[in-house]
Design a protein around this motif. Structure first.
Motif, PDB file in Angstrom:
ATOM      1  N   PRO A   1      57.863  28.719  14.137  1.00 34.58           N
ATOM      2  CA  PRO A   1      58.966  28.840  13.169  1.00 34.58           C
ATOM      3  C   PRO A   1      58.542  28.392  11.760  1.00 34.58           C
ATOM      4  CG  PRO A   1      59.747  27.836  15.193  1.00 34.58           C
ATOM      5  CD  PRO A   1      58.252  27.911  15.310  1.00 34.58           C
ATOM      6  N   GLU A   2      57.447  27.605  11.677  1.00 31.14           N
ATOM      7  CA  GLU A   2      57.007  27.080  10.382  1.00 31.14           C
ATOM      8  C   GLU A   2      55.970  27.942   9.679  1.00 31.14           C
ATOM      9  OE1 GLU A   2      55.518  23.181  11.345  1.00 31.14           O
ATOM     10  OE2 GLU A   2      57.500  22.270  11.137  1.00 31.14           O
ATOM     11  N   ARG A   3      55.052  28.563  10.465  1.00 29.32           N
ATOM     12  CA  ARG A   3      53.922  29.215   9.807  1.00 29.32           C
ATOM     13  C   ARG A   3      53.150  30.113  10.764  1.00 29.32           C
ATOM     14  NH1 ARG A   3      48.879  26.025  10.490  1.00 29.32           N
ATOM     15  NH2 ARG A   3      49.286  24.786  12.322  1.00 29.32           N
TER      16      ARG A   3
ATOM     17  N   ASP B   1      56.729  26.688  19.888  1.00 34.14           N
ATOM     18  CA  ASP B   1      57.558  25.807  19.042  1.00 34.14           C
ATOM     19  C   ASP B   1      56.686  25.099  18.017  1.00 34.14           C
ATOM     20  OD1 ASP B   1      59.726  26.559  20.572  1.00 34.14           O
ATOM     21  OD2 ASP B   1      59.459  24.917  21.987  1.00 34.14           O
ATOM     22  N   THR B   2      55.521  24.598  18.470  1.00 32.32           N
ATOM     23  CA  THR B   2      54.529  24.035  17.546  1.00 32.32           C
ATOM     24  C   THR B   2      53.154  24.529  18.000  1.00 32.32           C
ATOM     25  OG1 THR B   2      54.100  22.019  18.832  1.00 32.32           O
ATOM     26  CG2 THR B   2      55.847  21.896  17.166  1.00 32.32           C
ATOM     27  N   ALA B   3      52.225  24.642  17.069  1.00 33.00           N
ATOM     28  CA  ALA B   3      50.859  25.047  17.402  1.00 33.00           C
ATOM     29  C   ALA B   3      49.911  24.512  16.351  1.00 33.00           C
ATOM     30  CB  ALA B   3      50.750  26.567  17.454  1.00 33.00           C
ATOM     31  N   GLU B   4      48.760  24.014  16.820  1.00 37.91           N
ATOM     32  CA  GLU B   4      47.718  23.560  15.903  1.00 37.91           C
ATOM     33  C   GLU B   4      46.371  24.008  16.458  1.00 37.91           C
ATOM     34  OE1 GLU B   4      49.224  20.676  17.673  1.00 37.91           O
ATOM     35  OE2 GLU B   4      51.054  21.098  16.574  1.00 37.91           O
TER      36      GLU B   4
ATOM     37  N   ALA C   1      40.785  22.472  14.908  1.00 41.24           N
ATOM     38  CA  ALA C   1      40.318  21.949  13.614  1.00 41.24           C
ATOM     39  C   ALA C   1      41.440  21.256  12.838  1.00 41.24           C
ATOM     40  CB  ALA C   1      39.732  23.082  12.781  1.00 41.24           C
ATOM     41  N   GLU C   2      42.685  21.663  13.110  1.00 41.37           N
ATOM     42  CA  GLU C   2      43.815  21.081  12.363  1.00 41.37           C
ATOM     43  C   GLU C   2      44.323  19.787  12.972  1.00 41.37           C
ATOM     44  OE1 GLU C   2      45.955  25.229  10.906  1.00 41.37           O
ATOM     45  OE2 GLU C   2      46.531  24.287  12.779  1.00 41.37           O
ATOM     46  N   ILE C   3      43.987  19.554  14.223  1.00 42.84           N
ATOM     47  CA  ILE C   3      44.577  18.416  14.934  1.00 42.84           C
ATOM     48  C   ILE C   3      43.999  17.097  14.452  1.00 42.84           C
ATOM     49  CG2 ILE C   3      44.771  17.296  17.190  1.00 42.84           C
ATOM     50  CD1 ILE C   3      44.931  20.185  18.359  1.00 42.84           C
TER      51      ILE C   3
ATOM     52  N   ALA D   1      43.384  11.117  16.027  1.00 46.38           N
ATOM     53  CA  ALA D   1      43.861   9.726  16.053  1.00 46.38           C
ATOM     54  C   ALA D   1      45.390   9.691  16.142  1.00 46.38           C
ATOM     55  CB  ALA D   1      43.378   8.992  14.808  1.00 46.38           C
ATOM     56  N   ARG D   2      46.042  10.602  15.425  1.00 45.57           N
ATOM     57  CA  ARG D   2      47.507  10.681  15.492  1.00 45.57           C
ATOM     58  C   ARG D   2      47.940  11.041  16.918  1.00 45.57           C
ATOM     59  NH1 ARG D   2      51.317  14.872  11.983  1.00 45.57           N
ATOM     60  NH2 ARG D   2      53.096  14.825  13.416  1.00 45.57           N
ATOM     61  N   ALA D   3      47.251  11.981  17.548  1.00 42.17           N
ATOM     62  CA  ALA D   3      47.598  12.376  18.914  1.00 42.17           C
ATOM     63  C   ALA D   3      47.376  11.210  19.888  1.00 42.17           C
ATOM     64  CB  ALA D   3      46.785  13.598  19.328  1.00 42.17           C
ATOM     65  N   GLU D   4      46.303  10.447  19.684  1.00 39.58           N
ATOM     66  CA  GLU D   4      46.053   9.276  20.544  1.00 39.58           C
ATOM     67  C   GLU D   4      47.180   8.255  20.386  1.00 39.58           C
ATOM     68  OE1 GLU D   4      43.982   8.615  22.886  1.00 39.58           O
ATOM     69  OE2 GLU D   4      42.378  10.090  22.641  1.00 39.58           O
ATOM     70  N   ARG D   5      47.610   8.044  19.150  1.00 40.25           N
ATOM     71  CA  ARG D   5      48.708   7.088  18.916  1.00 40.25           C
ATOM     72  C   ARG D   5      49.988   7.577  19.587  1.00 40.25           C
ATOM     73  NH1 ARG D   5      46.488   6.964  13.683  1.00 40.25           N
ATOM     74  NH2 ARG D   5      48.142   8.294  12.850  1.00 40.25           N
ATOM     75  N   ALA D   6      50.272   8.872  19.458  1.00 38.32           N
ATOM     76  CA  ALA D   6      51.485   9.443  20.069  1.00 38.32           C
ATOM     77  C   ALA D   6      51.423   9.284  21.591  1.00 38.32           C
ATOM     78  CB  ALA D   6      51.621  10.913  19.683  1.00 38.32           C
ATOM     79  N   LYS D   7      50.225   9.462  22.153  1.00 38.92           N
ATOM     80  CA  LYS D   7      50.058   9.338  23.609  1.00 38.92           C
ATOM     81  C   LYS D   7      50.330   7.898  24.047  1.00 38.92           C
ATOM     82  CE  LYS D   7      46.539  10.046  27.206  1.00 38.92           C
ATOM     83  NZ  LYS D   7      45.897   8.750  27.435  1.00 38.92           N
TER      84      LYS D   7
ATOM     85  N   ALA E   1      47.971  17.597  25.311  1.00 41.86           N
ATOM     86  CA  ALA E   1      47.497  18.955  24.983  1.00 41.86           C
ATOM     87  C   ALA E   1      46.672  18.932  23.697  1.00 41.86           C
ATOM     88  CB  ALA E   1      48.686  19.907  24.844  1.00 41.86           C
ATOM     89  N   ARG E   2      47.107  18.164  22.713  1.00 39.24           N
ATOM     90  CA  ARG E   2      46.369  18.091  21.433  1.00 39.24           C
ATOM     91  C   ARG E   2      44.989  17.451  21.648  1.00 39.24           C
ATOM     92  NH1 ARG E   2      52.137  16.833  18.978  1.00 39.24           N
ATOM     93  NH2 ARG E   2      52.580  18.946  18.259  1.00 39.24           N
ATOM     94  N   ILE E   3      44.952  16.407  22.439  1.00 40.20           N
ATOM     95  CA  ILE E   3      43.671  15.732  22.704  1.00 40.20           C
ATOM     96  C   ILE E   3      42.719  16.674  23.435  1.00 40.20           C
ATOM     97  CG2 ILE E   3      42.611  13.838  24.018  1.00 40.20           C
ATOM     98  CD1 ILE E   3      45.319  12.266  23.355  1.00 40.20           C
TER      99      ILE E   3
END
Ligand code: ATP
Length: 136
Positions: free
Chosen positions: A13-15, A82-85, A88-90, A93-99, A127-129
């Protein structure tokens, strides 16, 4: 045979996340991981949280997605998550924190916890990791 390609668009929905010609792909369909090659029968399916793997000339590219739909018609694949990255865009560290955040919530179970939401956040982070590591 070798020059038959799939045209793939990944649009949220964003891009627009990706648009390219590839040899094949594997997607996390609602019933489990599903491979699509040129000449596939027309298909519409729901998608789960997971990793898309696109193969092109011996090169693999991974994209983390959460939910959505995929349509396959005459070698044109439209993926609407709904979201996709892309890997290369991921921000790994943010994904590790979210996990870690989601795991802590699910372990401590504080009063008023929305467990389904925490579980969904955990699955997105995993999934991001995986996408960063190039696995699914
Ligand atoms: P966080 O708690 O880190 O925000 P989230 O799973 O709650 O993660 P989403 O709601 O799924 O995040 O996504 C919000 C937006 O942030 C989307 O545009 C998504 O593509 C992007 N996004 C989320 N996590 C990452 C990441 N690790 N790297 C890059 N983009 C991300």
């Amino acid at each position: 045979m070798a020059d038959k390609k799939l045209t793939v668009e990944v649009v949220t929905p964003e891009r627009s996340v990706a648009g390219k010609e590839i040899d094949s792909l594997v997607v996390p369909a609602s019933e489990g991981y599903l491979g699509v090659l040129p000449g596939h029968a027309p298909l519409v399916t729901g998608l789960q949280v997971g990793v898309i793997t696109m193969k092109n000339g011996g090169q693999d590219e991974t994209i983390a997605i959460s939910g959505g739909f995929m349509e396959v018609i005459e070698d044109k694949v439209t993926i609407m998550p709904d979201t996709a990255e892309t890997a290369a865009e991921i921000d790994a560290a943010r994904a590790e924190r979210a996990k870690e955040r989601a795991e802590e919530r699910l372990e401590k179970r504080p009063e008023g916890l929305d467990a389904a939401r925490a579980e969904a956040a955990l699955q997105r982070a995993i999934a991001r990791i995986k996408a960063v590591k190039g696995v699914r």
